[in-house]
Design an enzyme around this catalytic site. Structure first.
Site, PDB file in Angstrom:
ATOM      1  N   HIS A 247       0.852  -1.203   0.000  1.00 37.10           N
ATOM      2  CA  HIS A 247       0.000   0.000   0.000  1.00 37.10           C
ATOM      3  C   HIS A 247       0.886   1.251   0.000  1.00 37.10           C
ATOM      4  O   HIS A 247       0.555   2.270   0.598  1.00 37.10           O
ATOM      5  CB  HIS A 247      -0.902  -0.012   1.237  1.00 37.10           C
ATOM      6  CG  HIS A 247      -2.281   0.546   1.009  1.00 37.10           C
ATOM      7  ND1 HIS A 247      -3.415  -0.215   0.979  1.00 37.10           N
ATOM      8  CD2 HIS A 247      -2.706   1.825   0.811  1.00 37.10           C
ATOM      9  CE1 HIS A 247      -4.479   0.563   0.784  1.00 37.10           C
ATOM     10  NE2 HIS A 247      -4.068   1.803   0.670  1.00 37.10           N
ATOM     11  N   SER A 279       3.846  -0.541  -5.397  1.00 43.01           N
ATOM     12  CA  SER A 279       4.528   0.030  -4.220  1.00 43.01           C
ATOM     13  C   SER A 279       5.960   0.412  -4.562  1.00 43.01           C
ATOM     14  O   SER A 279       6.800  -0.462  -4.849  1.00 43.01           O
ATOM     15  CB  SER A 279       4.553  -0.908  -3.000  1.00 43.01           C
ATOM     16  OG  SER A 279       3.238  -1.053  -2.478  1.00 43.01           O
TER      17      SER A 279
END
Ligand SMILES: Cc1cc2nc3c(=O)[nH]c(=O)nc-3n(C[C@H](O)[C@H](O)[C@H](O)COP(=O)(O)O)c2cc1C
Length: 348
Positions: A247, A279
């Protein structure tokens, strides 16, 4: 405040920083005297023939970066035939994003604590013609992001004295945003109960995944996976793809390096299950590294928002061109004609 919302991460920001560093430190093997005059950077995922080697990871409240950002991204996705994740927390409705993306949008679902609200979102996505659902599972609780907390950042957007001062000091952003109205959580426009971004999702379990798998007839991607055992279990539960992601370090400061998890997961599940990676990807060379480590497709997050914040639609196209060029140059240096030739042998 908006910059800190986009750029920010959990805690000290080390989860984000160390992952980017790990990617940067990986070295690529160059090769010489190979005819690399004709090179292809095209990738395909779920039958989509993408003209760029990356897609758009789902992001909430993109219109904070510049007015109309969600639709700028959607048009970009349509033009290059790449996937765009339309977030549950998007600042444009999933119907409008789906339409502008010309069939390239994937709906990203957050479980907001209420199964009926989720069912309604899934129904809407289906009616709007979405054929892929990304179910994000790495937010059992929303990470503490000090840079957001410092500014009192909230969704729906709230303007108090502190924010007012911040806006006054950034007149260009404020005037543009005032003209087009403050960004809202557009999927929750009074038609269903409000979505609370900070609400606990700790009750989401494997049983709930099974419920979604049964309900959603299209492709199902689970996003936020870093553990090889979890990835194997997801395959057993019938998912069509796995999005390996930390994330962008926004949930856990001490999170492991997502890029290293990618290689572990590829080794654990074999070649057959599509792995999507996001990411810390910032350049075309980074993209090559993710493909070399076993990704089937790569998604970008923050760089797209920064490009639009700096230069609107033109800025996004400029970023797309730069990344395409960097990817193609890296392939030439490695003596490769096709991005699909990338494998672990190019990594030192
Ligand atoms: C401003 C912002 C909002 C985001 N919102 C969501 C979201 O609504 N759903 C989701 O699954 N991921 C969300 N993400 C995470 C991205 O999909 C992606 O995992 C991450 O940005 C990738 O890292 P990168 O920014 O280093 O490329 C968000 C990221 C950012 C920067």
């Amino acid at each position: 405040m908006v910059f800190d919302y986009i750029d920010g991460a959990a805690g000290y920001g080390l989860g984000d920083e160390l992952n980017q560093q790990a990617i940067r430190e990986m070295r690529l093997q160059t090769r010489i005297l190979i005819d690399v005059e004709n090179r292809s950077i095209k990738k395909s995922i779920f039958g989509m023939d993408c003209r760029l080697p990356f897609g758009i990871s789902p992001m909430g409240m993109c219109n904070l970066s510049c007015p109309g950002a969600d639709l700028i991204l959607a048009r970009f996705a349509a033009e290059h035939n790449i996937p765009i994740g339309a977030s549950t927390a998007a600042s444009t409705s999933l119907e409008s994003i789906g339409k502008a993306a010309g069939g390239n949008a994937w709906f990203q679902l957050y479980f907001g604590g209420d199964e009926d609200v989720c069912d309604e979102l899934i129904n809407r996505a289906e009616q709007a013609g979405y054929d892929t659902l990304i179910f994000t599972v790495d937010v059992p609780e929303v990470g503490r992001r000090p840079r957001e907390l410092r500014h009192g950042f909230k969704m729906p957007f709230k303007i108090g004295p502190r924010q007012f001062l911040d806006f006054a000091l950034h007149p260009q952003w404020s005037i543009n945003s005032l003209r087009s109205g403050a960004p809202q959580l557009a999927n929750f426009d009074g038609t269903n109960s409000a979505f609370d971004r900070t609400r606990s999702r700790a009750g989401v379990s494997w049983a709930y995944l099974d419920r979604i798998r049964k309900r959603w007839k299209g492709k199902l991607v689970v996003k936020g996976v870093l553990h090889a055992g979890d990835a194997k279990r997801l395959v057993e539960h019938g998912v069509d793809g796995i999005q390996v992601s930390s994330h962008g370090g926004r949930q856990l400061d001490s999170v492991q390096c997502a890029i290293l998890a990618l290689a572990n997961i590829r080794n654990a599940i074999g070649e057959d299950v599509p792995l999507i990676y996001d990411s810390g990807i910032r350049t075309g060379e980074d993209i090559c590294k993710a493909y070399a480590l076993g990704a089937d497709f790569v998604m970008l997050g923050r760089p797209l928002l920064f490009a639009m914040a700096a230069g609107g639609e033109k800025g996004l196209h400029q970023l797309g061109d730069v990344i395409a060029q960097e990817t193609s140059i890296a392939l030439a240096q490695m003596g490769l004609n096709d991005i699909n030739q990338l494998d672990s042998t190019v990594l030192l």
